[in-house]
Write an enzyme that holds these catalytic residues in place. Structure first.
Site, PDB file in Angstrom:
ATOM      1  N   HIS A  70      -3.353  -4.016  -5.259  1.00 46.40           N
ATOM      2  CA  HIS A  70      -3.633  -3.497  -3.924  1.00 46.40           C
ATOM      3  C   HIS A  70      -5.090  -3.712  -3.539  1.00 46.40           C
ATOM      4  CE1 HIS A  70      -3.965   0.135  -1.017  1.00 46.40           C
ATOM      5  NE2 HIS A  70      -3.662  -0.963  -0.368  1.00 46.40           N
ATOM      6  N   SER A  92       0.818  -1.211   0.000  1.00 48.78           N
ATOM      7  CA  SER A  92       0.000   0.000   0.000  1.00 48.78           C
ATOM      8  C   SER A  92       0.847   1.254   0.000  1.00 48.78           C
ATOM      9  CB  SER A  92      -0.915   0.014   1.232  1.00 48.78           C
ATOM     10  OG  SER A  92      -0.148   0.006   2.420  1.00 48.78           O
TER      11      SER A  92
END
Length: 519
Positions: free
Chosen positions: A148, A127
């Site tokens: 992600h 992230s």
């Protein structure tokens, strides 16, 4: 360089590295989509917990009737635990979800290149770390990308598909098609600090905290206004308490540092104080709010009461796109408007001289002096004036009390709770939304993602009430630019500078979504 890229249909077996919350969640998502999954973790206890957690989650789905008990068993049986990376030799996609340390990730992927096929797609769930940086250690960076997911992965719809500098286009196309087939909202983004959501969302937290620092409103009031006026599911203070003040603060600091201390991403001293005190939110029992048995202990803000019997008389209304929904609500309530006209800047004039206008980013003192109207009152933005239940209003400090009364009374008649806040630029919702729009525009300007992709990401990833570019079109880009320029002028702070994309659309007088499609 790899030239034979796998299509989404060719991906059969999925490998996941890391059996923690994110890794286990990703493994469950892939298994529910029908893939055999190999879940790898070198820690046997972590692997056992991860598998047990997946089976427990599947059992809950069966109990709720979302899947059958037989399906829960079948999905669980598709996930095979392993403690060695060598178990991933026959996979077509490997997703890493381990500790956020560049060197560790690079080492894992370098080893995977010696184990997996030359066509296997490698992806990281990072992230915060640059996809390009991770890929720099690989012999075939063209088959490496970011994937992600958001926590919890089986529930959250958004997946950001991140391409690094060397990532091949067909790899991104495959991952987009694959994750959409998994039922996700998949959005392509360029590798950059924070990607889409963690970058664009920073003003949601930062402006709320700055408003508290300036004494405009207390956290509970800001949260209530963002929900009841802005249409957000949670306000910034209850949301950061849920995320964890330490986690949210760390992300802000990371984005701030990654953008070379750009003032738009400047961390809040208010939040740092909480982190230093160990008041981390729900998980510690105290953050901006106190928590008992996991329940937030917060009182409802004290809204301003109606005075002098609640009498009001509208003398004139100048309608505009920005306040059109409020005018419709007034008319639908049966109130007679003696004089109604159209204009770019809407306003409601009352018999007692009060003049109600949507904030334009100036303080009410500044604007009233410029308009030579001491009875001016500014109101905050509402995502939908036809249904909002609360609204912030402000005026210059010395406004006589009797001038407020008709504005209070109208809002009360419409079922809108009102509250007078300190006279600062943009009030609460408008200031926050304008900054969110500006950040989305900057992400568009820098080619991080498309306007539609950014809107999809913010709605699917954070449940925003509408896309930020759609919101900008509703308000008009020129009006959003005016709000920010006035705010920047007041503070003399580069934090509020206009994104080039917003400046261009403002000057062209165009919307972001044109009749021919997205600009």
């Amino acid at each position: 360089m790899t030239t034979n890229y796998l299509t989404a249909d060719a991906i059969k077996t999925v490998g996941v590295i890391g059996a923690g919350t994110m890794g286990a969640g990703i493994a469950q998502v892939a298994a529910q989509a029908g893939h055999p999954v190999i879940l790898v973790d070198m820690n046997a206890e972590a692997l056992e917990r991860g598998i047990a957690g997946i089976r427990k989650a599947l059992s809950r789905l069966a109990e709720k009737g979302k899947i059958t008990a037989a399906a829960a068993d079948e999905i669980g049986n598709r996930i095979n635990p392993a403690q060695e990376l060598s178990a991933l030799a026959d996979t077509q996609l490997v997703v890493e979800a381990i500790v956020e340390k560049l060197e560790v990730k690079q080492s894992v992927f370098a080893e995977l290149e010696t184990i997996c096929s030359d066509t296997t797609i490698l992806a990281s769930n990072t992230s915060s770390i640059s996809i390009t940086s991770i890929a720099s250690a690989l012999k075939h960076p063209e088959r490496f990308a970011g994937l992600h997911f958001f926590n919890p992965a089986p529930v959250m719809k958004l997946v950001e598909v991140i391409h690094g500098l060397a990532t091949a286009g067909p790899v991104i196309d495959t991952l987009l098609e694959l994750t959409k087939g998994w039922g996700k909202v998949a959005v392509a983004a360029k590798s950059s600090p924070g990607f889409i959501v963690n970058r664009v969302a920073r003003p949601f937290y930062a402006e709320g905290m700055r408003l508290v620092e300036e004494g405009v409103a207390e956290p509970a009031l800001v949260d209530a206004l963002m929900r009841q006026s802005g249409g957000f599911r949670m306000g910034p203070f209850e949301l950061t308490d849920l995320i964890g003040q330490d986690v949210n603060y760390a992300v802000t600091c990371s984005v701030f540092a990654s953008y070379y201390n750009d003032p738009r991403f400047k961390p809040s001293l208010v939040q740092k104080e909480l982190v230093d005190a160990g008041w981390l939110g729900r998980k510690s029992g105290r953050g901006f709010y106190r928590y008992e048995e996991g329940k937030q202990q917060a009182e409802e803000p004290e809204w301003d009461e109606i005075r002098f019997g609640g009498f009001f008389q509208i003398r004139e209304v100048v309608n505009s796109p920005a306040i059109g929904a409020l005018v419709t609500r007034i008319q639908d309530s049966g109130v007679v408007i003696p004089q109604l006209s159209e204009g770019e800047t809407g306003e409601i004039r009352f018999a007692n001289g009060a003049r109600l206008m949507l904030t334009n980013g100036q303080t009410t003192l500044e604007r009233s002096q410029a308009m030579n109207d001491p009875f001016l009152i500014q109101m905050d933005l509402a995502q939908d004036y036809t249904s909002c239940t609360a609204l912030a209003i402000s005026a210059r400090p010395e406004l006589p009390e009797e001038v407020w009364t008709e504005v209070y009374a109208l809002l009360d008649f419409l079922g809108i709770k009102s509250i007078r806040v300190k006279d600062m630029p943009g009030l609460v919702v408008m200031r926050t939304v304008a900054m969110l729009i500006n950040e989305a525009c900057d992400a568009l300007h820098l080619g991080i993602a498309s306007a539609q992709g950014i809107d999809d990401a913010m709605q699917a990833g954070l449940n925003y009430p509408q896309g930020l570019f759609a919101w900008a079109d509703q308000l008009r880009p020129a009006y959003v630019a005016e709000v920010l320029e006035n705010t920047a002028r007041f503070y003399a702070d580069d934090r509020y500078r206009l994104s080039p994309a917003l400046r261009v659309q403002s000057r062209l007088g165009q919307s972001f979504y044109a009749a021919q499609g997205e600009l």
